[in-house]
Enzyme design. Sequence first.
Site, short mmCIF file in Angstrom:
data_model
loop_
_atom_site.label_atom_id
_atom_site.label_comp_id
_atom_site.label_asym_id
_atom_site.label_seq_id
_atom_site.Cartn_x
_atom_site.Cartn_y
_atom_site.Cartn_z
N LYS A 86 0.85 -1.20 0.00
CA LYS A 86 0.00 0.00 0.00
C LYS A 86 0.88 1.24 0.00
O LYS A 86 1.76 1.40 0.85
CB LYS A 86 -0.91 0.00 1.23
CG LYS A 86 -2.01 -1.05 1.15
CD LYS A 86 -2.83 -1.11 2.42
CE LYS A 86 -3.74 0.08 2.58
NZ LYS A 86 -4.57 -0.06 3.81
O1 G3P Z 1 -7.90 0.67 4.97
C1 G3P Z 1 -7.96 2.06 5.27
C2 G3P Z 1 -8.86 2.23 6.38
O2 G3P Z 1 -8.40 1.41 7.42
C3 G3P Z 1 -9.11 3.59 6.94
O3 G3P Z 1 -10.25 3.41 7.67
O4 G3P Z 1 -11.81 3.68 9.51
O5 G3P Z 1 -9.48 4.57 9.71
O6 G3P Z 1 -11.13 5.68 8.21
P1 G3P Z 1 -10.69 4.41 8.83
#
Ligand code: G3P
Length: 228
Positions: A86
Amino acid sequence: MRILLDTANLDDIRYFNTYYPIEGVTTNPTILAKEGGDPLATLKAIREIIGEDKELHVQVTEHDFDRIIDEARAIVDYLGINTFVKIPVTDIGLRVTKYLSDRGIGVTVTAVLTAAQAMLASNAGASYVAPYISRSENLCADGVGTVADIADIFEVSGTDTQILAASFKTAKEVLDVAVEGCHAATIGSGIMKMLLSHTTTDTSIAGFEKDWKEAFGDTTLLKLITKK
Ligand code: G3P
């Protein structure tokens, strides 16, 4: 739409990998930090749980071009096939994406908030782009609409880049991106359970059991057929 699990919690990964048709696991530095311990050991354990056929997406932590390249190669060497690196969508990120993709390393360009970023990532050769849905909607932008725009752009260009939507806060967001033609979504364990459960499903099952028991007692079709 394919579903991946967005966590580094080994208990959750074991559970969902056993009972739910997940296609892989995604992590990021925040997700690994949340679990504590040794991040390398955690990633290796995730790979052992899901096996070599499922995808594992791991974010780089280095910052300059040469060190990101070295880190990406080290991650793939360490975690084996079906590991995607990533890379955040920055100018260095696009350059890294082109370099790694040209050399056969799968790149997931992450922290995507706009269709323009996704288009540039695709043009750089990304295997996946990861648009953030709830982080977008929290800013009063249209995260689901962005996925729809990316899907349209990718269809016109004929790119092989796939959309791996991330950052969900509701089950409806997951369904909405699926309707818009998203290829895959990575979600947490809470939302995974919300996608499956429904109170009317529960009451329907309870009704079947009650009616059967009232008519036939403790027997089952298996017992009746096998007499065991
Ligand atoms: O995979 C990216 C993701 O984990 C971000 O999610 O919930 O931290 O906005 P969040």
